[in-house]
Design a protein around this motif. Structure first.
Motif, PDB file in Angstrom:
ATOM      1  N   ILE A   1     -19.886 -41.280 -52.514  1.00 53.47           N
ATOM      2  CA  ILE A   1     -19.066 -41.087 -51.315  1.00 53.47           C
ATOM      3  C   ILE A   1     -18.042 -39.991 -51.541  1.00 53.47           C
ATOM      4  N   ILE A   2     -17.356 -40.055 -52.670  1.00 56.28           N
ATOM      5  CA  ILE A   2     -16.348 -39.039 -52.994  1.00 56.28           C
ATOM      6  C   ILE A   2     -17.001 -37.666 -53.141  1.00 56.28           C
ATOM      7  N   ALA A   3     -18.139 -37.630 -53.839  1.00 52.81           N
ATOM      8  CA  ALA A   3     -18.837 -36.360 -54.055  1.00 52.81           C
ATOM      9  C   ALA A   3     -19.290 -35.761 -52.729  1.00 52.81           C
ATOM     10  N   PHE A   4     -19.797 -36.606 -51.816  1.00 57.38           N
ATOM     11  CA  PHE A   4     -20.277 -36.112 -50.527  1.00 57.38           C
ATOM     12  C   PHE A   4     -19.119 -35.605 -49.679  1.00 57.38           C
ATOM     13  N   ILE A   5     -18.035 -36.365 -49.621  1.00 56.40           N
ATOM     14  CA  ILE A   5     -16.874 -35.949 -48.822  1.00 56.40           C
ATOM     15  C   ILE A   5     -16.316 -34.631 -49.351  1.00 56.40           C
ATOM     16  N   PHE A   6     -16.201 -34.520 -50.682  1.00 56.14           N
ATOM     17  CA  PHE A   6     -15.687 -33.285 -51.270  1.00 56.14           C
ATOM     18  C   PHE A   6     -16.613 -32.112 -50.952  1.00 56.14           C
ATOM     19  N   MET A   7     -17.910 -32.331 -51.127  1.00 56.55           N
ATOM     20  CA  MET A   7     -18.884 -31.260 -50.891  1.00 56.55           C
ATOM     21  C   MET A   7     -18.878 -30.824 -49.434  1.00 56.55           C
TER      22      MET A   7
ATOM     23  N   LEU B   1     -36.827 -31.654 -42.221  1.00 54.96           N
ATOM     24  CA  LEU B   1     -35.402 -31.424 -42.007  1.00 54.96           C
ATOM     25  C   LEU B   1     -34.598 -32.659 -42.388  1.00 54.96           C
ATOM     26  N   ALA B   2     -33.363 -32.428 -42.819  1.00 51.83           N
ATOM     27  CA  ALA B   2     -32.470 -33.540 -43.168  1.00 51.83           C
ATOM     28  C   ALA B   2     -31.126 -33.344 -42.490  1.00 51.83           C
ATOM     29  N   GLY B   3     -30.590 -34.435 -41.956  1.00 48.57           N
ATOM     30  CA  GLY B   3     -29.263 -34.420 -41.363  1.00 48.57           C
ATOM     31  C   GLY B   3     -28.236 -34.958 -42.353  1.00 48.57           C
ATOM     32  N   PRO B   4     -27.042 -35.321 -41.860  1.00 48.72           N
ATOM     33  CA  PRO B   4     -26.000 -35.841 -42.754  1.00 48.72           C
ATOM     34  C   PRO B   4     -26.449 -37.034 -43.589  1.00 48.72           C
ATOM     35  N   VAL B   5     -27.237 -37.949 -42.982  1.00 45.03           N
ATOM     36  CA  VAL B   5     -27.695 -39.129 -43.731  1.00 45.03           C
ATOM     37  C   VAL B   5     -28.646 -38.714 -44.845  1.00 45.03           C
ATOM     38  N   GLY B   6     -29.578 -37.815 -44.520  1.00 47.59           N
ATOM     39  CA  GLY B   6     -30.520 -37.350 -45.527  1.00 47.59           C
ATOM     40  C   GLY B   6     -29.838 -36.581 -46.643  1.00 47.59           C
ATOM     41  N   ILE B   7     -28.859 -35.759 -46.278  1.00 50.52           N
ATOM     42  CA  ILE B   7     -28.119 -34.996 -47.294  1.00 50.52           C
ATOM     43  C   ILE B   7     -27.310 -35.943 -48.179  1.00 50.52           C
ATOM     44  N   TYR B   8     -26.741 -36.986 -47.560  1.00 46.88           N
ATOM     45  CA  TYR B   8     -26.004 -37.973 -48.358  1.00 46.88           C
ATOM     46  C   TYR B   8     -26.929 -38.650 -49.363  1.00 46.88           C
ATOM     47  N   SER B   9     -28.127 -39.042 -48.899  1.00 46.18           N
ATOM     48  CA  SER B   9     -29.082 -39.709 -49.786  1.00 46.18           C
ATOM     49  C   SER B   9     -29.489 -38.789 -50.931  1.00 46.18           C
TER      50      SER B   9
ATOM     51  N   ASP C   1     -28.856 -38.951 -55.238  1.00 48.27           N
ATOM     52  CA  ASP C   1     -29.814 -38.714 -56.321  1.00 48.27           C
ATOM     53  C   ASP C   1     -29.302 -37.646 -57.278  1.00 48.27           C
ATOM     54  N   VAL C   2     -28.733 -36.568 -56.716  1.00 47.81           N
ATOM     55  CA  VAL C   2     -28.268 -35.456 -57.551  1.00 47.81           C
ATOM     56  C   VAL C   2     -27.094 -35.883 -58.422  1.00 47.81           C
ATOM     57  N   VAL C   3     -26.173 -36.659 -57.850  1.00 51.77           N
ATOM     58  CA  VAL C   3     -24.988 -37.094 -58.602  1.00 51.77           C
ATOM     59  C   VAL C   3     -25.393 -37.865 -59.858  1.00 51.77           C
ATOM     60  N   GLN C   4     -26.482 -38.613 -59.758  1.00 46.57           N
ATOM     61  CA  GLN C   4     -26.927 -39.404 -60.909  1.00 46.57           C
ATOM     62  C   GLN C   4     -27.403 -38.516 -62.064  1.00 46.57           C
ATOM     63  N   THR C   5     -27.780 -37.274 -61.763  1.00 46.46           N
ATOM     64  CA  THR C   5     -28.333 -36.390 -62.805  1.00 46.46           C
ATOM     65  C   THR C   5     -27.276 -35.554 -63.502  1.00 46.46           C
ATOM     66  N   GLY C   6     -26.026 -35.620 -63.064  1.00 44.13           N
ATOM     67  CA  GLY C   6     -24.974 -34.913 -63.787  1.00 44.13           C
ATOM     68  C   GLY C   6     -24.185 -33.942 -62.928  1.00 44.13           C
TER      69      GLY C   6
ATOM     70  N   VAL D   1     -33.008 -35.851 -36.118  1.00 51.56           N
ATOM     71  CA  VAL D   1     -33.139 -35.697 -37.568  1.00 51.56           C
ATOM     72  C   VAL D   1     -32.455 -36.854 -38.287  1.00 51.56           C
ATOM     73  N   THR D   2     -31.281 -37.250 -37.788  1.00 49.96           N
ATOM     74  CA  THR D   2     -30.552 -38.367 -38.406  1.00 49.96           C
ATOM     75  C   THR D   2     -31.350 -39.659 -38.274  1.00 49.96           C
ATOM     76  N   TRP D   3     -32.009 -39.854 -37.125  1.00 48.91           N
ATOM     77  CA  TRP D   3     -32.840 -41.054 -36.941  1.00 48.91           C
ATOM     78  C   TRP D   3     -33.979 -41.068 -37.958  1.00 48.91           C
ATOM     79  N   ASN D   4     -34.599 -39.898 -38.169  1.00 50.31           N
ATOM     80  CA  ASN D   4     -35.661 -39.803 -39.179  1.00 50.31           C
ATOM     81  C   ASN D   4     -35.120 -40.116 -40.578  1.00 50.31           C
ATOM     82  N   ASP D   5     -33.896 -39.622 -40.863  1.00 45.64           N
ATOM     83  CA  ASP D   5     -33.271 -39.907 -42.160  1.00 45.64           C
ATOM     84  C   ASP D   5     -33.111 -41.409 -42.366  1.00 45.64           C
ATOM     85  N   ILE D   6     -32.644 -42.092 -41.321  1.00 42.40           N
ATOM     86  CA  ILE D   6     -32.409 -43.539 -41.418  1.00 42.40           C
ATOM     87  C   ILE D   6     -33.734 -44.270 -41.604  1.00 42.40           C
TER      88      ILE D   6
END
Length: 418
Positions: A4-10, A324-332, A336-341, A408-413
């Motif tokens: 959450i913090i990483a996404f808000i900052f980004m 395509l990815a919306g905010p939900v897809g980018i958050y997801s 994944d990326v945050v877990q890798t470092g 796009v957000t609906w598809n992400d969900i």
């Protein structure tokens, strides 16, 4: 919580940098920037400094800089309106009370006969107390007061429409430009933090108990050929090894001033259901300042080409809109990326910054690219297009973009629960 913090900052960083470009060029051109906003929808934070209101809004789907003259002014006074006037020490109008005049007992209440706050900066009106006609001069820094909220008037020379096409174009282009500049800066920072991956097939590190360690391959060795086939890049080296799990290959390497030849069988591992070969070596990284700075530009260029290629595939139908990815897809994906470092997170942020810059330059209404098209048409015609017609086109474009964002957000969900 880390995601959450990483996404808000980004998200905040990407939008802030983009809108900062618009804001800086607007102020440099003498435009009145009324608001600098991150997000859309209801305000959750606001702070006014000088002429500009800085806000953070609820919906994380972008941001904007509201420049006077880009859209119709919210307050539009007509003949017959009753307004209150307050004056400065020079006798100029410095406050125009639009409503709630009873809250301003010192204001002179008048009925507007003619008002020009663009060029002449005058108000012609009848004083309701004395029933006399007056022509009042208005200070350039005068304020509208509506619902007890103050808004600066915008003389014509402070409006977007008063500027030449170069100033307009630069102000619009500055947002995407800043996203590319941010990506370059992030890649350079990564380069200084972890080094720049060498283009050549140079061994950076040999893992213990690996096939490479068993045959005395050393850090610093540069692979020049495998099985007498020339190897020019690290990518060539990795591809050749991965395609031969368990097979013995002959490596020829430069070690200092001599050539060393050794035979080794890549270990067989399974990755994404496929068997690949692995020697147990890592790539060499360089840290020369010139290489690091060049890396910032080359990585940004390479990422730009990749994203443009993907957009081309979307246009030609080679990729479906499901890609395509919306905010939900980018958050997801960010999760994944945050877990890798941390370094991968910085690279992901740089890539999204490039993506934001490119998408905003698409020639679509409501995006910066669409606005640049209108500015280009203005330059060709020698006069601006009808602001109302242009505004309608951008409004329709914005509505369609919001509908696309919802889809796009609906598809992400849906993907999250598949």
């Amino acid at each position: 919580m880390n995601t959450i913090i990483a996404f808000i900052f980004m998200f905040g960083l990407l939008v802030f940098i983009h809108e900062l470009g618009h804001l800086i060029l607007a102020k440099r051109a003498g435009m009145l920037a009324r608001e600098f906003a991150i997000g859309f929808g209801p305000k959750i934070f606001s702070y006014r400094k000088h002429e500009t209101l800085y806000t953070i809004r609820l919906l994380p789907i972008g941001g904007y800089v509201r420049v006077a003259g880009e859209d119709p002014e919210i307050i539009d006074l007509k003949p017959g309106h009753h307004i209150g006037l307050e004056f400065n020490d020079l006798g100029e109008v410095n406050k125009i009370i639009v409503n709630n005049k009873s809250n301003h007992p010192d204001a002179k209440v008048v009925e507007v006969s003619r008002i020009d706050l663009d060029h002449e900066l005058t108000i012609e009106a009848n004083d309701l107390d004395t029933e006399t006609f007056h022509k009042y001069s208005v200070n350039r820094q005068a304020l509208f007061v509506m619902d007890e909220k103050e808004t600066l008037i915008a003389p014509y020379d402070r409006q977007f429409s008063s500027k030449n096409t170069i100033q307009k174009g630069l102000q619009v282009f500055a947002g995407p430009f800043m996203n590319f500049a941010l990506a370059i800066a992030l890649f350079i920072a990564l380069g200084f933090a972890q080094g720049v991956p060498a283009e050549q097939a140079i061994i950076g590190e040999v893992q213990e108990d690996s096939p490479a360690a068993a045959v005395d391959i050393e850090a610093g060795d540069q692979v020049v050929s495998i099985d007498n086939q020339s190897i020019n890049t690290w990518t060539d080296f990795v591809r050749y090894v991965q395609e031969r799990p368990g097979e013995t290959v002959e490596l020829t390497m430069e070690r200092g001033d001599e050539l060393v030849t050794t035979s080794v069988a890549p270990a067989e591992i399974t990755e994404q259901g496929q068997s690949i070969g692995q020697l147990g070596v890592r790539r060499h990284f360089e840290d020369a300042p010139g290489d690091v700075i060049a890396y910032g530009f080359t990585q940004t260029y390479d990422m730009t080409i990749l994203i443009l290629d993907a957009l081309g595939q979307l246009v030609t139908g080679q990729l479906s809109l499901d890609a395509l990815a919306g905010p939900v897809g980018i958050y997801s994906a960010t999760d994944d990326v945050v877990q890798t470092g941390f370094f991968n997170y910085i690279m992901w942020t740089a890539m999204l910054s490039i993506n934001l810059g490119i998408v905003n330059l698409l020639p679509l209404p409501a995006l910066d690219g669409g606005r640049l098209i209108f500015i280009g048409l203005e330059a060709i015609r020698g006069k601006p297009l009808d602001p109302q017609k242009e505004g309608i086109v951008h409004f329709i474009g914005f509505t369609l973009l919001m509908l696309l964002m919802i889809a796009v957000t609906w598809n992400d969900i849906e993907r999250l629960f598949m």
